[in-house]
Design an enzyme around this catalytic site. Structure first.
Site, PDB file in Angstrom:
ATOM      1  N   PRO A   8       0.804  -1.232  -0.010  1.00  0.00           N
ATOM      2  CA  PRO A   8      -0.189   0.025   0.113  1.00  0.00           C
ATOM      3  C   PRO A   8       0.732   1.414   0.012  1.00  0.00           C
ATOM      4  O   PRO A   8       1.920   1.265   0.652  1.00  0.00           O
ATOM      5  CB  PRO A   8      -0.770  -0.155   1.414  1.00  0.00           C
ATOM      6  CG  PRO A   8      -0.727  -1.422   1.550  1.00  0.00           C
ATOM      7  CD  PRO A   8       0.533  -2.170   0.998  1.00  0.00           C
ATOM      8  N   ASN A   9       0.300   2.177  -0.835  1.00  0.00           N
ATOM      9  CA  ASN A   9       0.971   3.572  -0.956  1.00  0.00           C
ATOM     10  C   ASN A   9       2.121   3.547  -1.686  1.00  0.00           C
ATOM     11  O   ASN A   9       2.465   4.570  -1.876  1.00  0.00           O
ATOM     12  CB  ASN A   9       0.979   4.310   0.514  1.00  0.00           C
ATOM     13  CG  ASN A   9      -0.217   4.405   1.230  1.00  0.00           C
ATOM     14  OD1 ASN A   9      -1.314   4.865   0.403  1.00  0.00           O
ATOM     15  ND2 ASN A   9      -0.520   3.928   2.163  1.00  0.00           N
ATOM     16  N   ARG A  16       4.581  11.065  -2.471  1.00  0.00           N
ATOM     17  CA  ARG A  16       4.113  11.028  -0.930  1.00  0.00           C
ATOM     18  C   ARG A  16       5.386  11.286  -0.029  1.00  0.00           C
ATOM     19  O   ARG A  16       6.465  10.493  -0.186  1.00  0.00           O
ATOM     20  CB  ARG A  16       3.686   9.647  -0.677  1.00  0.00           C
ATOM     21  CG  ARG A  16       3.439   9.270   0.768  1.00  0.00           C
ATOM     22  CD  ARG A  16       2.728   8.022   0.971  1.00  0.00           C
ATOM     23  NE  ARG A  16       2.765   7.689   2.377  1.00  0.00           N
ATOM     24  CZ  ARG A  16       3.347   6.535   2.870  1.00  0.00           C
ATOM     25  NH1 ARG A  16       3.793   5.670   2.349  1.00  0.00           N
ATOM     26  NH2 ARG A  16       3.317   6.357   4.010  1.00  0.00           N
TER      27      ARG A  16
END
Length: 143
Positions: A8-9, A16
């Site tokens: 995730p991410n 980010r």
């Protein structure tokens, strides 16, 4: 043949928190892993998912698809996914857990990995080079 899994991410690399994760994108990282694989004489397949179940399936299917090892950055799943931990423990391929940032120098909740104990090793805080070191280690296991 190595499988590179990003959780995730990690699709947000380059956007980010670039002060922590750098300015390179996931596509840049995957391209770099493929280049390192070529240098090592390895075929590399990269996958990323924000969905725990998808990562579980890739781990469970890896050996049957001919992979010889897995480099895995579980992202936040590192800290709480017993399902991912059990998927890694339930198969025979060597897995190296990798983190771009030094998770032990960050927030307290990042200090605990439920997945590391069932991996061959854990590399943290070395940026993208951690992926390279994991790939070299897994390649050496095959020799």
């Amino acid at each position: 043949m190595l499988l590179i899994l990003n959780g995730p991410n990690l699709n947000l690399l380059g956007k980010r928190e670039p002060g922590i994760y750098g300015s390179g994108t996931l596509e840049d990282l995957e391209r770099q892993c493929e280049e390192w694989g070529a240098e090592l004489g390895l075929s590399v397949t990269c996958h990323q998912s924000n969905f725990e179940g998808q990562l579980l399936e890739w781990v469970q299917q890896a050996e049957g698809q001919g992979f010889t090892g897995i480099v895995m950055n579980p992202g936040a799943l590192t800290h709480y996914s017993y399902a991912l931990r059990d998927a890694v423990a339930g198969q025979t391929l060597p897995v190296v857990e990798v983190h771009i940032s030094n998770v032990d120098a960050r927030e307290e909740f990042r200090h605990r990995s439920v997945t590391a104990a069932v991996c061959r090793g854990k590399i943290s805080g070395l940026g993208w080079a951690g992926y390279r070191f994991a790939m070299e280690y897994l390649n050496d296991l095959q020799a």
